[in-house]
Design a protein around this motif. Structure first.
Motif, PDB file in Angstrom:
ATOM      1  N   ASP A   1       0.827  -1.111  -0.096  1.00  0.00           N
ATOM      2  CA  ASP A   1       0.020  -0.158  -0.135  1.00  0.00           C
ATOM      3  C   ASP A   1       0.816   1.113   0.120  1.00  0.00           C
ATOM      4  O   ASP A   1       1.560   1.635   1.046  1.00  0.00           O
ATOM      5  CB  ASP A   1      -1.026   0.011   1.302  1.00  0.00           C
ATOM      6  CG  ASP A   1      -1.765   0.949   1.184  1.00  0.00           C
ATOM      7  OD1 ASP A   1      -1.754   2.143   0.713  1.00  0.00           O
ATOM      8  OD2 ASP A   1      -3.119   1.221   2.007  1.00  0.00           O
ATOM      9  N   PRO A   2       0.979   2.082  -1.265  1.00  0.00           N
ATOM     10  CA  PRO A   2       1.806   3.073  -1.207  1.00  0.00           C
ATOM     11  C   PRO A   2       1.801   4.020  -0.066  1.00  0.00           C
ATOM     12  O   PRO A   2       2.338   5.116   0.238  1.00  0.00           O
ATOM     13  CB  PRO A   2       1.568   3.810  -2.504  1.00  0.00           C
ATOM     14  CG  PRO A   2       0.792   2.572  -3.334  1.00  0.00           C
ATOM     15  CD  PRO A   2       0.210   1.818  -2.181  1.00  0.00           C
ATOM     16  N   ALA A   3       0.401   4.026   0.424  1.00  0.00           N
ATOM     17  CA  ALA A   3       0.180   5.218   1.470  1.00  0.00           C
ATOM     18  C   ALA A   3       1.000   5.162   2.843  1.00  0.00           C
ATOM     19  O   ALA A   3       1.385   5.879   3.534  1.00  0.00           O
ATOM     20  CB  ALA A   3      -1.321   5.179   1.799  1.00  0.00           C
ATOM     21  N   TYR A   4       1.495   3.838   2.827  1.00  0.00           N
ATOM     22  CA  TYR A   4       2.413   3.357   4.180  1.00  0.00           C
ATOM     23  C   TYR A   4       3.868   3.362   3.834  1.00  0.00           C
ATOM     24  O   TYR A   4       4.466   2.544   4.480  1.00  0.00           O
ATOM     25  CB  TYR A   4       2.043   2.185   4.759  1.00  0.00           C
ATOM     26  CG  TYR A   4       0.492   2.465   5.196  1.00  0.00           C
ATOM     27  CD1 TYR A   4       0.379   2.993   6.562  1.00  0.00           C
ATOM     28  CD2 TYR A   4      -0.459   2.248   4.541  1.00  0.00           C
ATOM     29  CE1 TYR A   4      -0.823   3.213   7.225  1.00  0.00           C
ATOM     30  CE2 TYR A   4      -1.763   2.504   5.287  1.00  0.00           C
ATOM     31  CZ  TYR A   4      -1.969   3.025   6.773  1.00  0.00           C
ATOM     32  OH  TYR A   4      -2.956   3.493   7.209  1.00  0.00           O
ATOM     33  N   PHE A   5       4.200   3.575   2.478  1.00  0.00           N
ATOM     34  CA  PHE A   5       5.744   3.787   2.211  1.00  0.00           C
ATOM     35  C   PHE A   5       6.523   4.775   3.100  1.00  0.00           C
ATOM     36  O   PHE A   5       5.707   5.744   3.009  1.00  0.00           O
ATOM     37  CB  PHE A   5       6.011   3.914   0.539  1.00  0.00           C
ATOM     38  CG  PHE A   5       5.412   2.628  -0.229  1.00  0.00           C
ATOM     39  CD1 PHE A   5       5.157   1.428   0.257  1.00  0.00           C
ATOM     40  CD2 PHE A   5       5.473   2.751  -1.443  1.00  0.00           C
ATOM     41  CE1 PHE A   5       4.604   0.734  -0.338  1.00  0.00           C
ATOM     42  CE2 PHE A   5       5.266   1.982  -2.425  1.00  0.00           C
ATOM     43  CZ  PHE A   5       4.641   0.437  -2.119  1.00  0.00           C
ATOM     44  N   ASN A   6       7.532   4.565   3.584  1.00  0.00           N
ATOM     45  CA  ASN A   6       8.117   5.748   4.207  1.00  0.00           C
ATOM     46  C   ASN A   6       8.295   7.131   3.381  1.00  0.00           C
ATOM     47  O   ASN A   6       8.079   8.168   3.899  1.00  0.00           O
ATOM     48  CB  ASN A   6       9.369   5.514   4.929  1.00  0.00           C
ATOM     49  CG  ASN A   6       9.373   4.434   6.155  1.00  0.00           C
ATOM     50  OD1 ASN A   6       9.231   5.142   7.082  1.00  0.00           O
ATOM     51  ND2 ASN A   6       9.514   3.134   5.961  1.00  0.00           N
ATOM     52  N   ALA A   7       8.673   7.006   2.190  1.00  0.00           N
ATOM     53  CA  ALA A   7       8.655   8.162   1.274  1.00  0.00           C
ATOM     54  C   ALA A   7       7.500   8.791   1.143  1.00  0.00           C
ATOM     55  O   ALA A   7       7.383   9.964   1.018  1.00  0.00           O
ATOM     56  CB  ALA A   7       9.180   7.843   0.028  1.00  0.00           C
ATOM     57  N   THR A   8       6.373   8.196   1.121  1.00  0.00           N
ATOM     58  CA  THR A   8       4.966   8.738   1.288  1.00  0.00           C
ATOM     59  C   THR A   8       4.544   9.277   2.489  1.00  0.00           C
ATOM     60  O   THR A   8       3.947  10.454   2.422  1.00  0.00           O
ATOM     61  CB  THR A   8       4.059   7.676   0.750  1.00  0.00           C
ATOM     62  OG1 THR A   8       4.303   6.939  -0.434  1.00  0.00           O
ATOM     63  CG2 THR A   8       2.458   8.413   0.646  1.00  0.00           C
ATOM     64  N   LEU A   9       4.991   8.750   3.682  1.00  0.00           N
ATOM     65  CA  LEU A   9       4.786   9.267   5.031  1.00  0.00           C
ATOM     66  C   LEU A   9       5.572  10.266   5.309  1.00  0.00           C
ATOM     67  O   LEU A   9       5.395  11.138   6.410  1.00  0.00           O
ATOM     68  CB  LEU A   9       4.947   8.154   6.065  1.00  0.00           C
ATOM     69  CG  LEU A   9       3.997   6.987   5.849  1.00  0.00           C
ATOM     70  CD1 LEU A   9       4.529   5.689   6.923  1.00  0.00           C
ATOM     71  CD2 LEU A   9       2.587   7.364   6.326  1.00  0.00           C
ATOM     72  N   ALA A  10       6.810  10.757   4.580  1.00  0.00           N
ATOM     73  CA  ALA A  10       7.404  11.815   4.947  1.00  0.00           C
ATOM     74  C   ALA A  10       7.021  13.126   4.993  1.00  0.00           C
ATOM     75  O   ALA A  10       5.797  13.212   4.088  1.00  0.00           O
ATOM     76  CB  ALA A  10       8.827  11.897   3.911  1.00  0.00           C
ATOM     77  N   ARG A  11       7.358  13.939   5.824  1.00  0.00           N
ATOM     78  CA  ARG A  11       6.678  15.390   5.943  1.00  0.00           C
ATOM     79  C   ARG A  11       7.866  16.388   5.840  1.00  0.00           C
ATOM     80  O   ARG A  11       8.810  16.053   6.457  1.00  0.00           O
ATOM     81  CB  ARG A  11       5.608  15.387   7.224  1.00  0.00           C
ATOM     82  CG  ARG A  11       4.705  14.646   7.244  1.00  0.00           C
ATOM     83  CD  ARG A  11       4.103  14.711   8.758  1.00  0.00           C
ATOM     84  NE  ARG A  11       2.840  13.863   8.778  1.00  0.00           N
ATOM     85  CZ  ARG A  11       2.081  13.708   9.979  1.00  0.00           C
ATOM     86  NH1 ARG A  11       2.764  14.125  11.082  1.00  0.00           N
ATOM     87  NH2 ARG A  11       1.043  13.146  10.011  1.00  0.00           N
ATOM     88  N   PRO A  12       7.677  17.654   5.744  1.00  0.00           N
ATOM     89  CA  PRO A  12       8.735  18.479   5.844  1.00  0.00           C
ATOM     90  C   PRO A  12       8.996  18.640   7.372  1.00  0.00           C
ATOM     91  O   PRO A  12       8.400  18.712   8.096  1.00  0.00           O
ATOM     92  CB  PRO A  12       7.754  19.844   5.522  1.00  0.00           C
ATOM     93  CG  PRO A  12       6.679  19.480   4.549  1.00  0.00           C
ATOM     94  CD  PRO A  12       6.116  18.254   5.263  1.00  0.00           C
TER      95      PRO A  12
END
Length: 133
Positions: A120-131
């Motif tokens: 699930d791409p929503a849970y890839f670390n790169a997707t979870l990354a924030r500023p």
């Protein structure tokens, strides 16, 4: 282990920088590029000298993750439990021998599992990354 990760912006390729701080204070820095689908991807990883890591880290300001990782051996596998420090999220991960191997949940983990987010791409670390703040 405290893990700080950040991604350098890119279209076709996104390089990840990772700093790991062990409980004894030992710090290691890495550069990583991942290629292919999540279930069977290829990772190219190398140690990043502290000076290089420091120079590149600022580039990751738009996309970072901060988490504590607990490594728990169980049978033939090692589970990694990531507790994210900037949100209410805990992820458990295990690397299998191949993509057809069935996952057997350890008894200590099964009661806490809400759902499988593998792929699930929503849970890839790169997707979870924030500023960064």
């Amino acid at each position: 282990v405290r893990i700080e990760q950040g991604w350098i912006p890119g279209q076709a390729l996104r390089e990840r920088l990772r700093r790991r701080t062990a409980p004894d204070g030992t710090v290691s820095c890495w550069r990583t590029v991942k290629l292919g689908p999540a279930a069977a991807r290829v990772e190219v990883e190398e140690i990043a000298p502290p000076a290089l890591f420091g120079a590149m880290w600022e580039l990751t300001r738009p996309a970072r993750v901060l988490k504590d990782r607990y490594v728990v051996p169980h049978g033939a596998h090692t589970w990694e439990i990531d507790v994210f420090l900037d949100r209410d999220l805990v992820l458990a991960e295990v690397e299998l021998g191949d993509v057809t191997e069935a996952v057997t949940l350890p008894p200590w983990l099964a009661p806490y599992l809400e759902r499988d987010v593998t792929g699930d791409p929503a849970y890839f670390n790169a997707t979870l990354a924030r500023p960064a703040e």
